[in-house]
Design an enzyme around this catalytic site. Structure first.
Site, PDB file in Angstrom:
ATOM      1  N   ASP A  52       0.877  -1.268  -0.070  1.00  0.00           N
ATOM      2  CA  ASP A  52       0.005   0.013  -0.011  1.00  0.00           C
ATOM      3  C   ASP A  52       0.894   1.370  -0.044  1.00  0.00           C
ATOM      4  O   ASP A  52       0.774   2.126  -0.776  1.00  0.00           O
ATOM      5  CB  ASP A  52      -0.972   0.058   1.369  1.00  0.00           C
ATOM      6  CG  ASP A  52      -2.083  -0.951   1.270  1.00  0.00           C
ATOM      7  OD1 ASP A  52      -3.161  -0.759   0.976  1.00  0.00           O
ATOM      8  OD2 ASP A  52      -1.811  -2.082   1.687  1.00  0.00           O
ATOM      9  N   THR A 123      -6.994  -4.951   0.360  1.00  0.00           N
ATOM     10  CA  THR A 123      -5.611  -5.251   1.279  1.00  0.00           C
ATOM     11  C   THR A 123      -6.168  -6.291   2.280  1.00  0.00           C
ATOM     12  O   THR A 123      -5.005  -7.276   2.235  1.00  0.00           O
ATOM     13  CB  THR A 123      -5.358  -3.911   2.277  1.00  0.00           C
ATOM     14  OG1 THR A 123      -5.144  -2.833   1.165  1.00  0.00           O
ATOM     15  CG2 THR A 123      -4.200  -4.109   2.929  1.00  0.00           C
TER      16      THR A 123
END
Length: 311
Positions: A52, A123
């Site tokens: 990320d 995620t």
């Protein structure tokens, strides 16, 4: 010369395509190294990984370097730090520049555009090894409306064998179309619904049941859901509209309940809900701190009426 021959919007989309592909490579690289660098943000299901962080630094820095007047809004709350030159993508997808820009967007100025970035959508699924749910999302908005965007699926085809082409990138511009995928018609008489894998509740279940579907696809990641919609359409006109304007998701529900996140249930201070593909804002634009590369220091933009202390 390129700037004089192509509109700002089409140059931005062409660059975003290459930048999203770069981010997809970063996402694959992190998991290949074996250390995801997982941290919790707001709760055990609201995670952030090294992928990320690196992907957002790559996307935001690459865009700011090439389009310094853009307003860029990223999901992750990252500190200022030097960005390795290896994270920067300077290229663009030339095939996009061969397409005509819709006339209504031909005179748009760089400073009038807002770019929304979700560097790694899905995620939670990424940390669980459900890699086909993972996407990189870059959306472009103008005057509060989503008009273009890019979805990169880093692991598209990853279960198809060693000879399969890994990954794909879908892009679209409102008024032009959506590209990068093969349309498949829905089987005659079939009603198929795509819905959340991990954020269901009684309201979602009741809605799905009320529509009496023949099949329900439960998948993770807002971008992954969006990518599945055009694959089941039998109209070449509908997918771009769906891609550009869909805002119905847990993102809106989170805002309506008074929470602060925009992209999923994640921290993007006081930002409005946005489309998974194109990130259409429906409220004031927040601040965004754009990481800088050693050779330049892009500024961050603030929304009208939003105090600088908001972030």
């Amino acid at each position: 010369m390129m700037a004089s021959r192509h509109t700002v919007l089409m140059r931005l989309v062409a660059s975003a395509y290459a930048i999203a592909q770069k981010a997809g490579t970063i996402v694959r690289g992190v998991i290949a190294e074996g250390d995801l660098g997982i941290v919790e943000k707001t709760c055990p299901t609201d995670l952030q990984t090294k992928a990320d962080r690196l992907a957002q630094m790559s996307i935001c820095s690459s865009l700011a370097r090439k389009f310094p007047k853009l307003t860029i809004i990223g999901e992750e709350d990252l500190p200022f730090e030097e960005v390795d030159q290896e994270l920067i993508e300077d290229g663009q997808w030339e095939e996009i520049l061969k397409q005509p820009c819709p006339s209504q967007y031909s005179t748009i100025k760089e400073e009038d555009l807002v770019v929304w970035v979700d560097p790694l959508d899905g995620t939670k699924e990424y940390t669980e090894g459900l890699l086909d749910n993972v996407t990189v999302l870059i959306g472009i908005a103008y005057e509060g409306r989503a008009i273009a965007g890019v979805i990169n699926q880093p692991y598209y085809n990853y279960q198809a064998g060693p000879d399969a082409t890994l990954g794909r990138t879908i892009w679209g511009v409102l008024g032009l179309g959506a590209f990068g995928f093969q349309l498949k018609e829905v089987p005659a008489g079939k009603h198929i619904i795509t819905t959340t894998r991990s954020h269901s509740n009684k309201l979602v279940t009741d809605c799905v049941t009320a529509m009496n579907p023949d099949d329900v696809l439960r998948v993770g990641g807002a971008g992954n859901k969006q990518a599945k919609i055009p694959a089941c359409e039998n109209s070449t006109e509908t997918p771009p509209k769906v891609f550009s304007n869909s805002t119905e998701s847990k993102k809106e529900n989170s805002i309506n309940k008074g929470n602060s996140p925009s992209l999923g249930t994640r921290r993007l201070s006081r930002s409005p809900p946005c489309s998974p593909l194109t990130g259409s804002p429906s409220g004031p634009r927040p601040l965004m701190h754009v990481p800088h590369v050693s050779s330049y220091r892009p500024t961050f933009k603030s929304a009208e009426g939003l105090p600088r202390s908001a972030v």
